[in-house]
Each structure stands twice: as structure tokens, then as C-alpha cells.
Design an enzyme around this catalytic site. Structure first.
Site, PDB file in Angstrom:
ATOM      1  N   LYS A  59       0.847  -1.213   0.000  1.00  0.00           N
ATOM      2  CA  LYS A  59       0.000   0.000   0.000  1.00  0.00           C
ATOM      3  C   LYS A  59       0.874   1.252   0.000  1.00  0.00           C
ATOM      4  O   LYS A  59       0.582   2.220  -0.712  1.00  0.00           O
ATOM      5  CB  LYS A  59      -0.965  -0.040   1.198  1.00  0.00           C
ATOM      6  CG  LYS A  59      -2.007  -1.148   1.053  1.00  0.00           C
ATOM      7  CD  LYS A  59      -2.813  -1.453   2.293  1.00  0.00           C
ATOM      8  CE  LYS A  59      -3.645  -2.723   2.080  1.00  0.00           C
ATOM      9  NZ  LYS A  59      -4.422  -3.167   3.223  1.00  0.00           N
ATOM     10  N   GLN A 103      -4.655  -2.077   9.529  1.00  0.00           N
ATOM     11  CA  GLN A 103      -4.550  -3.365   8.844  1.00  0.00           C
ATOM     12  C   GLN A 103      -5.180  -4.468   9.684  1.00  0.00           C
ATOM     13  O   GLN A 103      -4.913  -4.591  10.887  1.00  0.00           O
ATOM     14  CB  GLN A 103      -3.058  -3.678   8.551  1.00  0.00           C
ATOM     15  CG  GLN A 103      -2.826  -4.939   7.738  1.00  0.00           C
ATOM     16  CD  GLN A 103      -3.371  -4.852   6.310  1.00  0.00           C
ATOM     17  OE1 GLN A 103      -3.495  -3.774   5.728  1.00  0.00           O
ATOM     18  NE2 GLN A 103      -3.699  -5.993   5.737  1.00  0.00           N
ATOM     19  N   ASP A 126     -10.946   2.248   3.510  1.00  0.00           N
ATOM     20  CA  ASP A 126     -11.343   0.840   3.443  1.00  0.00           C
ATOM     21  C   ASP A 126     -12.848   0.676   3.260  1.00  0.00           C
ATOM     22  O   ASP A 126     -13.309  -0.381   2.828  1.00  0.00           O
ATOM     23  CB  ASP A 126     -10.979   0.134   4.759  1.00  0.00           C
ATOM     24  CG  ASP A 126      -9.621  -0.541   4.725  1.00  0.00           C
ATOM     25  OD1 ASP A 126      -9.221  -1.030   3.654  1.00  0.00           O
ATOM     26  OD2 ASP A 126      -8.969  -0.593   5.795  1.00  0.00           O
TER      27      ASP A 126
HETATM   28  N1  GUN Z   1      -6.764  -7.240   5.791  1.00  0.00           N
HETATM   29  C1  GUN Z   1      -7.071  -7.966   4.694  1.00  0.00           C
HETATM   30  N2  GUN Z   1      -7.648  -7.196   3.755  1.00  0.00           N
HETATM   31  C2  GUN Z   1      -7.712  -5.952   4.268  1.00  0.00           C
HETATM   32  C3  GUN Z   1      -8.201  -4.721   3.756  1.00  0.00           C
HETATM   33  O1  GUN Z   1      -8.723  -4.603   2.644  1.00  0.00           O
HETATM   34  N3  GUN Z   1      -8.079  -3.652   4.598  1.00  0.00           N
HETATM   35  C4  GUN Z   1      -7.537  -3.736   5.848  1.00  0.00           C
HETATM   36  N4  GUN Z   1      -7.480  -2.630   6.594  1.00  0.00           N
HETATM   37  N5  GUN Z   1      -7.077  -4.886   6.336  1.00  0.00           N
HETATM   38  C5  GUN Z   1      -7.172  -5.974   5.551  1.00  0.00           C
END
Ligand code: GUN
Length: 289
Positions: A59, A103, A126
Site C-alpha cells: 500500500k 490493517q 477501506d
Molecule cells: N486485511 C485484509 N484485507 C484488508 C483490507 O482490505 N483492509 C484492511 N485494513 N485490512 C485488511
């Protein structure tokens, strides 16, 4: 008569589409910066799970590529729920922060839902905050979960209109299956959501014009479970000693599918592209406040 699809013509190229979206996002970010608004993502990682670290890294790399500022906050596994909430409140009131991403998964002693509830809805790239989820349910799709939004972009790009089609979603997680179901319903598909308690999965998947699978079980979906000429979207990422595999037996299902996503190179890159788009959207929303 069997209509066997061969060659690569039926493969949905997630990397190429993600690149196109990234280019659009980079232009938007550039324009905002010229107006004195600097989109910025802050990620929060609690603990040192290697897979989570890798995803967070990807990211940040995407932010760098696109021209979005980013900051990486890494907290020890022993961080309490209250400490994490305190950090989120500080980030909520920091005018330089456009988007906050915690996350998942967080350690077991922290409630992920409590944490999601704390992130200001307009700083939630998200799309996991209940306000953003609720808006999605009534057809107001702004900040929505990135993976299902990425799937919608893929269907759009390849000319697949869900209206009137039978869509089967396998998986009912809050971050993929449920929002995917809502997005397809918003587009007037007839949608069915299957999950671990579904009695006869094959009886359901075989009816799908659009089959979307995100459960994390390697090759759960085999050729005999898929209708000929179905569009098959594989959200699974299953790593083992032989590599990265989807939830769909790509090698065989691709022989009968009208369109199919590979793993890797399918939905994965789209999730990050949508996240980047959302960070810019967060910055725009805060500018208008
Ligand atoms: N863990 C797995 N996929 C995601 C996601 O799309 N966003 C976040 N914040 N954590 C994750």
C-alpha cells in the site's frame, strides 16, 4: 455442445486495469496538490504478522507510485484497545491526514469492529465504518470496501452488466462477501450468497452467470461446479510451497468460463488501486467540509 474457451482471450487482466485506475488517481492527486490539498494515507499495523506487513508495504509503494503521501505506524502486539483508539482519535483530528487504514486482523485482545467504529467515516478509505457500510446498503456507494469495488470495475471494463443476471457470491465476510452482495444487488442482479453453512455448494454455483468467490480455500471451485460461459471472479489468495493459488481451479475452470480472473494478477492489484482512489476521495471530501 461444448464451447471450450482456449488461449488467453478469456482472462481478465487485473494488473492492466489497476494501472489505468492508478493513472486516473495520480492525475486527481496532482490536481489536488496544485490546489494546496495533499492526500495522505496513514496505515496502522499492530503486531508483526509477516503477511500483514507485506500488504501494508504494498500500500505504501502504491502511494509513492501515485504521488500520495503516506505514513506507516507500527505498534507492538501488546498495544491495548484503548491505546489504539487514542491513536485513531488523534489521526481523526489531524487535518493533514486524509485516510486512516488499520490493517486487519488486529490481535485477539482488540475488537476490530470497535476500531472500525472509531475511524471518522470520511477518513475511511477501506469503507469498513458502519456508516459507509450502511450507505452501501441503500445504494449510496462512496467509500465502500475496496475489493468488491475492484470486482465491479472489472465487470464494467469487460462489458458485463449484472442487471438481470444470476450472481452467486461464495463467502459472507464483512469486508468482501456481504458488500459484494450489496453492490451486485444495487446493480439489479439476482444475488445469492453462499458460505460455510451452505448445504450443497455445487447446486448453487452451477446456476451462476457471474460467480464470485472469496473464502480462502485453495481450488474450492472446480470445473464441474461452474456453468459454461460463466464469468468467474476469484478473490482467494492461498499461498503454499508451490506458489500463490486462488479459490478457483483456474487451469480447468478457464476452459469453460466466458471470463475468469487469474491469481495472482486478478483482483489483488484492483484492491490496492481502489484504495488509492479512495484516499484521494477522502481528501476531496474533507476539502468540501
Ligand atoms: N486485511 C485484509 N484485507 C484488508 C483490507 O482490505 N483492509 C484492511 N485494513 N485490512 C485488511
Amino acid at each position: 455442445m461444448s464451447n471450450t474457451n482456449d488461449s488467453k482471450s478469456n482472462i481478465i487482466d487485473g494488473r492492466a486495469l489497476a494501472k489505468k485506475i492508478d493513472e486516473r488517481t495520480a492525475k486527481k492527486a496532482e490536481k489536488l496538490k496544485s490546489e494546496g490539498v495533499f492526500p495522505k494515507l496513514v496505515t496502522v499495523l499492530v503486531g508483526d504478522d509477516p503477511a500483514s506487513k507485506m500488504y501494508v508495504n504494498m500500500k505504501h509503494k502504491a502511494c509513492e507510485r501515485i504521488g500520495i503521501f503516506s505514513e506507516d505506524k507500527i505498534l507492538p502486539e501488546s498495544t491495548t484497545e484503548d491505546e489504539l483508539i487514542q491513536l485513531i482519535r488523534e489521526l481523526n483530528s489531524d487535518k493533514e491526514v486524509s485516510g486512516i487504514l488499520v490493517q486487519l486482523p488486529v490481535p485477539k485482545h482488540i475488537s476490530s469492529q470497535k476500531i472500525m467504529n472509531e475511524i471518522a467515516p470520511e477518513k475511511d478509505p477501506d469503507g469498513f465504518h458502519p456508516v459507509n457500510m450502511g450507505k452501501l446498503m441503500i445504494g449510496d456507494e462512496g467509500l465502500v470496501p475496496c475489493t468488491p469495488k475492484g470486482v465491479i470495475y472489472m465487470l464494467d471494463e469487460y462489458g458485463i452488466n449484472p442487471e438481470g443476471k444470476k450472481a452467486v457470491v461464495v463467502g459472507h465476510s464483512n469486508i468482501v462477501g456481504k458488500p459484494m452482495t450489496a453492490m451486485l444487488l444495487n446493480r439489479n442482479a439476482t444475488v445469492e450468497t453462499c458460505h460455510i453453512f451452505t448445504k450443497d455448494l455445487k447446486a448453487e454455483t452451477i446456476t451462476a452467470d457471474i460467480l464470485i468467490v472469496g473464502v480462502g480455500v485453495k481450488h474450492l471451485i472446480t470445473k464441474d461446479m461452474v456453468k459454461e460461459d460463466a464469468v468467474v471472479i476469484d478473490i482467494g489468495i492461498n499461498k503454499d510451497e508451490t506458489g500463490t493459488h486462488g479459490d478457483v481451479d483456474f487451469e480447468n475452470v478457464s476452459k469453460i468460463a466466458k471470463l475468469i480472473t487469474p491469481v495472482p494478477g486478478g483482483v489483488g492489484p484492483m484492491t490496492i488501486a481502489v484504495l488509492m482512489e479512495h484516499v484521494v476521495l477522502c481528501a476531496e471530501m474533507q476539502m468540501q467540509k
